[in-house]
Design an enzyme around this catalytic site. Structure first.
Site, PDB file in Angstrom:
ATOM      1  N   LYS A  76       0.850  -1.202   0.000  1.00 47.10           N
ATOM      2  CA  LYS A  76       0.000   0.000   0.000  1.00 47.10           C
ATOM      3  C   LYS A  76       0.882   1.248   0.000  1.00 47.10           C
ATOM      4  O   LYS A  76       1.914   1.274   0.679  1.00 47.10           O
ATOM      5  CB  LYS A  76      -0.892  -0.023   1.245  1.00 47.10           C
ATOM      6  CG  LYS A  76      -1.940   1.078   1.308  1.00 47.10           C
ATOM      7  CD  LYS A  76      -2.838   0.876   2.537  1.00 47.10           C
ATOM      8  CE  LYS A  76      -3.930   1.913   2.651  1.00 47.10           C
ATOM      9  NZ  LYS A  76      -4.819   1.678   3.808  1.00 47.10           N
ATOM     10  N   SER A 151      -9.774   1.696   3.109  1.00 48.99           N
ATOM     11  CA  SER A 151      -8.965   2.470   2.207  1.00 48.99           C
ATOM     12  C   SER A 151      -7.953   1.655   1.399  1.00 48.99           C
ATOM     13  O   SER A 151      -7.417   2.178   0.415  1.00 48.99           O
ATOM     14  CB  SER A 151      -8.205   3.536   3.003  1.00 48.99           C
ATOM     15  OG  SER A 151      -7.310   2.943   3.913  1.00 48.99           O
ATOM     16  N   SER A 175      -9.728  -0.729   7.261  1.00 48.07           N
ATOM     17  CA  SER A 175      -9.228  -0.554   5.897  1.00 48.07           C
ATOM     18  C   SER A 175      -8.552  -1.758   5.256  1.00 48.07           C
ATOM     19  O   SER A 175      -8.292  -1.734   4.056  1.00 48.07           O
ATOM     20  CB  SER A 175      -8.252   0.617   5.844  1.00 48.07           C
ATOM     21  OG  SER A 175      -8.973   1.803   5.735  1.00 48.07           O
TER      22      SER A 175
HETATM   23  N1  GLN Z   1     -12.988   3.749   6.622  1.00 45.32           N
HETATM   24  C1  GLN Z   1     -12.382   4.114   7.863  1.00 45.32           C
HETATM   25  C2  GLN Z   1     -12.001   5.569   7.862  1.00 45.32           C
HETATM   26  O1  GLN Z   1     -12.271   6.202   6.910  1.00 45.32           O
HETATM   27  C3  GLN Z   1     -11.202   3.250   8.140  1.00 45.32           C
HETATM   28  C4  GLN Z   1      -9.971   3.741   7.504  1.00 45.32           C
HETATM   29  C5  GLN Z   1      -8.787   2.912   7.834  1.00 45.32           C
HETATM   30  O2  GLN Z   1      -8.898   1.869   8.450  1.00 45.32           O
HETATM   31  N2  GLN Z   1      -7.637   3.420   7.450  1.00 45.32           N
HETATM   32  O3  GLN Z   1     -11.462   6.067   8.806  1.00 45.32           O
END
Ligand code: GLN
Length: 475
Positions: A76, A151, A175
């Protein structure tokens, strides 16, 4: 080339039926074919081939090879790799090159993994659909009009489309797990502190963990084992001994397993297909000798609110370092130092990142700290106690990964609250710091993937993956 697992690939490599170079060429060709899907932000064409050839030479020379010999991986793009671009899918870091390697990356490299490139994501890991990227949307591998989750959307789509065998993501509130659920693969978030965060660009430091996306639980366990363990560069990394996850997994049996099923994880609003599939799998396990235990996790409805207060607070502080002076992008339209800061940040950050910086600054401000930030910290503590108590009675807590299957591109972009609700089942494990996994159950009536979400007690990753393996549908 049909490669189902790393074990399979490894035996073919070691018996010289195939070379690392052939494997890398195979993956790079696929990556090029999928170029329009924006899955990778950077592809290491030359470096990956060069590395493959040097590994082939190592094997031919009869030298001993690492535990991940020839494993083609994607990383990532919020994890640092020396000399490579590190964008976090943000304009503000668009041309930034990392000057060091993340500890996780070094450990994988030492065991002879091969890195194919850096994957797309929501900007600074903020989002649930990969739509908050400065590098374009990533389509869901099973329906091009839908999102892959986020994400870590690029990392999930890379594994699901066969553009990497295993990938790294980061998980702050879901994410790794949510995109894994949306892409029919396994996504593991380890216990907080299990893997060093050194070299992972911070979003919310007390939540962030590097996680693994893979086609099966064994591959995830192996890669976790290599990365896990204390690191002198990260004071929050744990001294807890790293277990032999594969043998822990092998010792799990369904007979007598106590699976906690919280009624709060099955609200009336749950998508009926998701409910049906998750319950169906749980009943299958019960028929094989597991015990389903009704548990109660009161106040679950406050998880999202507490999470978004705490992570935005931490993000507003962590992202202060991107000021146009030290890293990446600098606005060209400034007259003095202070307008340079303001313009660089205004032009460099996307909408969602700015929203979170403002929210975080607000909840930390002198007048509102006690009302919001302090309260949310207290809620975090209550959640920790409740989950600990629950896991004294059961081996694992089970429920759906997401309240709905992958949604359409654009469906939730206008309504951030609705987008935040996509994480309702994944944020609790992040609030308490326990390990959790999304395991693929198969496809719903619209042919969209559905994932089961499992939580175990601190440092029980082996047990967690062992249980997950019993639930995974065959690919
Ligand atoms: N969707 C969640 C957020 O927007 C989780 C994001 C993540 O785990 N980096 O914070």
């Amino acid at each position: 080339m049909q490669l189902s697992s790393y074990e399979d690939l490894r035996s073919r490599l070691l018996s010289k039926k195939i070379t690392c170079e052939e494997v890398v060429r195979f993956y790079l060709e696929r990556i090029d074919r999928y170029q329009d899907d924006n899955i990778y932000i950077t592809v290491f064409h030359d470096q990956a081939l060069e590395r493959a050839r040097s590994l082939d030479r190592k094997l031919s020379a009869g030298e001993s090879v690492g535990r991940l010999f020839g494993l083609p991986m994607a990383i990532k793009d919020n994890i640092a790799m020396k000399g490579g671009r590190l964008t976090c899918a943000s304009k503000i870091l668009g041309n930034y090159e990392s000057v060091y390697d993340a500890t996780a990356v070094i450990r994988l490299e030492e065991e002879d993994a091969i890195f194919l490139g850096k994957t797309n994501m929501d900007e600074f890991a903020m989002g649930s659909s990969n739509e908050n990227s400065a590098f374009g949307n990533v389509p869901n591998p099973f329906d091009k009009n839908r999102v892959p989750g986020g994400s870590s959307g690029g990392s999930a789509a890379a594994v699901a489309n066969g553009l990497a065998m295993v990938s790294l993501g980061s998980d702050t509130g879901g994410s790794v797990r949510q995109p894994a659920g949306f892409c029919d693969i396994v996504g593991l978030k380890p216990t907080y502190g299990r893997i060093s965060r050194y070299g992972l660009v911070a979003f919310a430091s007390s939540f962030d963990q590097i996680g693994v996306l893979a086609r099966n639980c064994d591959d995830a366990a192996l890669v976790l084992e290599v990365m896990a363990g204390k690191d002198g560069h990260d004071a929050t990394s744990s001294y807890h001994a790293v277990a032999d996850y594969s043998s822990e997994m092998a010792s799990i049996s369904v007979e007598g397993l106590k699976i906690g099923v919280p009624k709060e994880y099955f609200p009336d609003s749950l998508n009926p297909d998701v409910a049906l599939m998750v319950k169906g799998k749980l009943h299958e396990l019960r028929d094989q000798g597991a015990e389903l235990v009704d548990i109660h996790l009161p106040d679950s409805e406050y998880a999202i609110a507490a999470y978004y207060i705490l992570v935005t607070a931490e993000a507003s502080s962590n992202l202060a370092r991107f000021d146009g002076a030290r890293y990446g992008f600098r606005s060209e339209h400034s007259e003095d130092l202070s307008s340079m800061y303001v313009n660089s940040r205004s032009e460099g950050f996307g909408k969602e990142v700015k929203r979170r910086i403002m929210l975080g600054t607000y909840v930390l401000s002198a007048g509102y700290y006690d009302t919001y930030y302090k309260k949310a910290q207290q809620v975090r503590r209550v959640f920790q106690d409740r989950y600990r108590e629950a896991l004294e009675k059961v081996d694992v807590i089970a429920g759906p990964t997401s309240p709905f299957p992958p949604f359409g591109i654009g469906d939730k972009t206008e309504n951030p609250l609705e987008m935040y609700l996509a994480d309702v089942f994944t944020v609790p494990a992040s609030i308490v710091g326990m390990p959790a996994v999304s395991v693929p159950l198969g496809f719903d009536s619209l042919n969209l993937p559905v994932g089961m979400h499992l939580i175990c007690n601190f440092f029980e990753e082996g047990k967690l993956l062992g249980i997950a393996k019993k639930m995974q549908h065959s690919l």
